[in-house]
Design a protein around this motif. Structure first.
Motif, PDB file in Angstrom:
ATOM      1  N   ASN A  22       0.814  -1.212   0.000  1.00 36.04           N
ATOM      2  CA  ASN A  22       0.000   0.000   0.000  1.00 36.04           C
ATOM      3  C   ASN A  22       0.855   1.273   0.000  1.00 36.04           C
ATOM      4  O   ASN A  22       0.525   2.252  -0.662  1.00 36.04           O
ATOM      5  CB  ASN A  22      -0.951  -0.015   1.200  1.00 36.04           C
ATOM      6  N   ILE A  23       1.985   1.242   0.704  1.00 39.43           N
ATOM      7  CA  ILE A  23       2.852   2.423   0.783  1.00 39.43           C
ATOM      8  C   ILE A  23       3.521   2.756  -0.556  1.00 39.43           C
ATOM      9  O   ILE A  23       4.090   3.829  -0.711  1.00 39.43           O
ATOM     10  CB  ILE A  23       3.931   2.277   1.882  1.00 39.43           C
ATOM     11  N   ASP A  24       3.442   1.847  -1.534  1.00 39.30           N
ATOM     12  CA  ASP A  24       4.039   2.075  -2.855  1.00 39.30           C
ATOM     13  C   ASP A  24       3.159   2.925  -3.773  1.00 39.30           C
ATOM     14  O   ASP A  24       3.607   3.346  -4.837  1.00 39.30           O
ATOM     15  CB  ASP A  24       4.293   0.734  -3.560  1.00 39.30           C
ATOM     16  N   ALA A  25       1.916   3.164  -3.380  1.00 41.67           N
ATOM     17  CA  ALA A  25       0.934   3.771  -4.284  1.00 41.67           C
ATOM     18  C   ALA A  25       1.383   5.115  -4.859  1.00 41.67           C
ATOM     19  O   ALA A  25       1.260   5.349  -6.067  1.00 41.67           O
ATOM     20  CB  ALA A  25      -0.414   3.914  -3.576  1.00 41.67           C
ATOM     21  N   LYS A  26       1.895   6.003  -4.031  1.00 38.72           N
ATOM     22  CA  LYS A  26       2.308   7.327  -4.511  1.00 38.72           C
ATOM     23  C   LYS A  26       3.427   7.205  -5.544  1.00 38.72           C
ATOM     24  O   LYS A  26       3.374   7.801  -6.626  1.00 38.72           O
ATOM     25  CB  LYS A  26       2.755   8.206  -3.334  1.00 38.72           C
ATOM     26  N   GLU A  48      -2.349   9.872 -20.080  1.00 40.61           N
ATOM     27  CA  GLU A  48      -3.603   9.193 -20.406  1.00 40.61           C
ATOM     28  C   GLU A  48      -3.873   8.093 -19.387  1.00 40.61           C
ATOM     29  O   GLU A  48      -2.953   7.428 -18.928  1.00 40.61           O
ATOM     30  CB  GLU A  48      -3.540   8.565 -21.799  1.00 40.61           C
ATOM     31  N   ALA A  49      -5.130   7.897 -19.068  1.00 41.22           N
ATOM     32  CA  ALA A  49      -5.546   6.850 -18.124  1.00 41.22           C
ATOM     33  C   ALA A  49      -4.740   6.936 -16.823  1.00 41.22           C
ATOM     34  O   ALA A  49      -4.325   5.939 -16.254  1.00 41.22           O
ATOM     35  CB  ALA A  49      -5.425   5.465 -18.753  1.00 41.22           C
ATOM     36  N   PHE A  50      -4.521   8.172 -16.384  1.00 38.82           N
ATOM     37  CA  PHE A  50      -3.742   8.431 -15.167  1.00 38.82           C
ATOM     38  C   PHE A  50      -4.367   7.691 -13.981  1.00 38.82           C
ATOM     39  O   PHE A  50      -5.587   7.673 -13.823  1.00 38.82           O
ATOM     40  CB  PHE A  50      -3.706   9.930 -14.880  1.00 38.82           C
ATOM     41  N   ILE A  51      -3.511   7.072 -13.176  1.00 41.90           N
ATOM     42  CA  ILE A  51      -3.966   6.421 -11.946  1.00 41.90           C
ATOM     43  C   ILE A  51      -3.357   7.183 -10.780  1.00 41.90           C
ATOM     44  O   ILE A  51      -2.129   7.265 -10.656  1.00 41.90           O
ATOM     45  CB  ILE A  51      -3.563   4.935 -11.894  1.00 41.90           C
ATOM     46  N   ASP A  52      -4.216   7.741  -9.940  1.00 42.08           N
ATOM     47  CA  ASP A  52      -3.730   8.503  -8.789  1.00 42.08           C
ATOM     48  C   ASP A  52      -3.389   7.560  -7.630  1.00 42.08           C
ATOM     49  O   ASP A  52      -3.476   6.331  -7.753  1.00 42.08           O
ATOM     50  CB  ASP A  52      -4.749   9.569  -8.374  1.00 42.08           C
ATOM     51  N   ILE A  53      -2.980   8.146  -6.513  1.00 37.75           N
ATOM     52  CA  ILE A  53      -2.566   7.362  -5.347  1.00 37.75           C
ATOM     53  C   ILE A  53      -3.685   6.434  -4.893  1.00 37.75           C
ATOM     54  O   ILE A  53      -3.470   5.235  -4.667  1.00 37.75           O
ATOM     55  CB  ILE A  53      -2.120   8.287  -4.195  1.00 37.75           C
ATOM     56  N   GLN A  54      -4.891   6.972  -4.776  1.00 35.72           N
ATOM     57  CA  GLN A  54      -6.021   6.157  -4.339  1.00 35.72           C
ATOM     58  C   GLN A  54      -6.288   5.008  -5.321  1.00 35.72           C
ATOM     59  O   GLN A  54      -6.596   3.892  -4.915  1.00 35.72           O
ATOM     60  CB  GLN A  54      -7.274   7.005  -4.183  1.00 35.72           C
ATOM     61  N   GLY A  55      -6.140   5.283  -6.595  1.00 34.62           N
ATOM     62  CA  GLY A  55      -6.336   4.248  -7.605  1.00 34.62           C
ATOM     63  C   GLY A  55      -5.348   3.106  -7.446  1.00 34.62           C
ATOM     64  O   GLY A  55      -5.705   1.929  -7.555  1.00 34.62           O
ATOM     65  N   PHE A  56      -4.082   3.464  -7.183  1.00 39.03           N
ATOM     66  CA  PHE A  56      -3.073   2.421  -6.972  1.00 39.03           C
ATOM     67  C   PHE A  56      -3.312   1.690  -5.652  1.00 39.03           C
ATOM     68  O   PHE A  56      -3.092   0.479  -5.572  1.00 39.03           O
ATOM     69  CB  PHE A  56      -1.652   2.982  -7.047  1.00 39.03           C
ATOM     70  N   GLU A  57      -3.755   2.397  -4.627  1.00 38.90           N
ATOM     71  CA  GLU A  57      -4.084   1.725  -3.364  1.00 38.90           C
ATOM     72  C   GLU A  57      -5.164   0.677  -3.585  1.00 38.90           C
ATOM     73  O   GLU A  57      -5.073  -0.449  -3.055  1.00 38.90           O
ATOM     74  CB  GLU A  57      -4.538   2.743  -2.313  1.00 38.90           C
ATOM     75  N   GLU A  58      -6.164   1.015  -4.382  1.00 32.53           N
ATOM     76  CA  GLU A  58      -7.243   0.068  -4.675  1.00 32.53           C
ATOM     77  C   GLU A  58      -6.740  -1.112  -5.501  1.00 32.53           C
ATOM     78  O   GLU A  58      -7.105  -2.264  -5.238  1.00 32.53           O
ATOM     79  CB  GLU A  58      -8.383   0.783  -5.397  1.00 32.53           C
TER      80      GLU A  58
END
Length: 181
Positions: A22-26, A48-58
């Motif tokens: 989870n800590i890798d998301a940012k 394009e299709a940017f994934i933010d921190i919350q998206g990577f956490e999910e």
């Protein structure tokens, strides 16, 4: 799903491949954006299709909890330099397979990181009853195609004129698969 951490040494460079946390998301959000701008081998333009921190956490949470998914990162000196994902399908008719994708920062090409992410993904798939791994690769990415072939992947099809690149030319996508049955 998770795997045990593995360490590799290539050309005096030591790196670790481990399951994403989870800590890798940012950091994942940042390097994915950077990688998309470094090569046309991937499907996206930068941003394009940017994934933010919350998206990577999910994504990390889903991939950790789902026994048909695997999210790996490659780390050098506490810095993520690449990652790969295997994503399964919940539908019974496709439950035997996963789709593999990989991204490596350009500064770290040539260290076998992609090869070792693939190798760890195949080992995970083989030991977890996954019979097929599929992937898509741009026809001009000969180094990747050779790597995949060396690991038993076969060309299963060609998507003609599938991608329009910056030179305004259309390129084919090669669909490859590895079946362990």
């Amino acid at each position: 799903m998770r795997i045990d951490q593995q360490e590799f040494i290539v050309s005096d460079t030591t790196y670790v491949i481990r399951s994403a946390k989870n800590i890798d998301a940012k950091e994942l959000s940042e390097i994915r954006l950077q990688i998309d701008g470094e090569t046309e081998n991937l499907d996206r333009e930068k941003g394009e299709a940017f994934i933010d921190i919350q998206g990577f956490e999910e994504l990390i949470k889903t991939d950790t909890e789902n026994k048909k998914n695997l999210f790996l990162v490659a780390v050098i000196h506490d810095k993520i330099v690449g990652f790969s994902r295997c994503e399964g399908n919940r539908l019974k008719r496709f439950a035997h397979k996963v789709e593999f994708g990989v991204c490596i920062l350009k500064d770290y090409w040539g260290y076998g990181i992609g090869k070792n992410l693939l190798k760890e993904s195949i080992a995970w798939a083989d030991s977890n009853g996954i019979k097929k791994i599929t992937l898509n690769v741009l026809e001009t990415n000969e180094k990747a195609i050779n790597l995949y072939e060396n690991f038993g992947f076969k060309t299963e099809g060609i998507l003609k004129n599938d991608k329009l690149l910056s030179d305004k030319e259309y390129y084919n996508t090669i669909v490859m698969g590895r079946f362990n049955g």
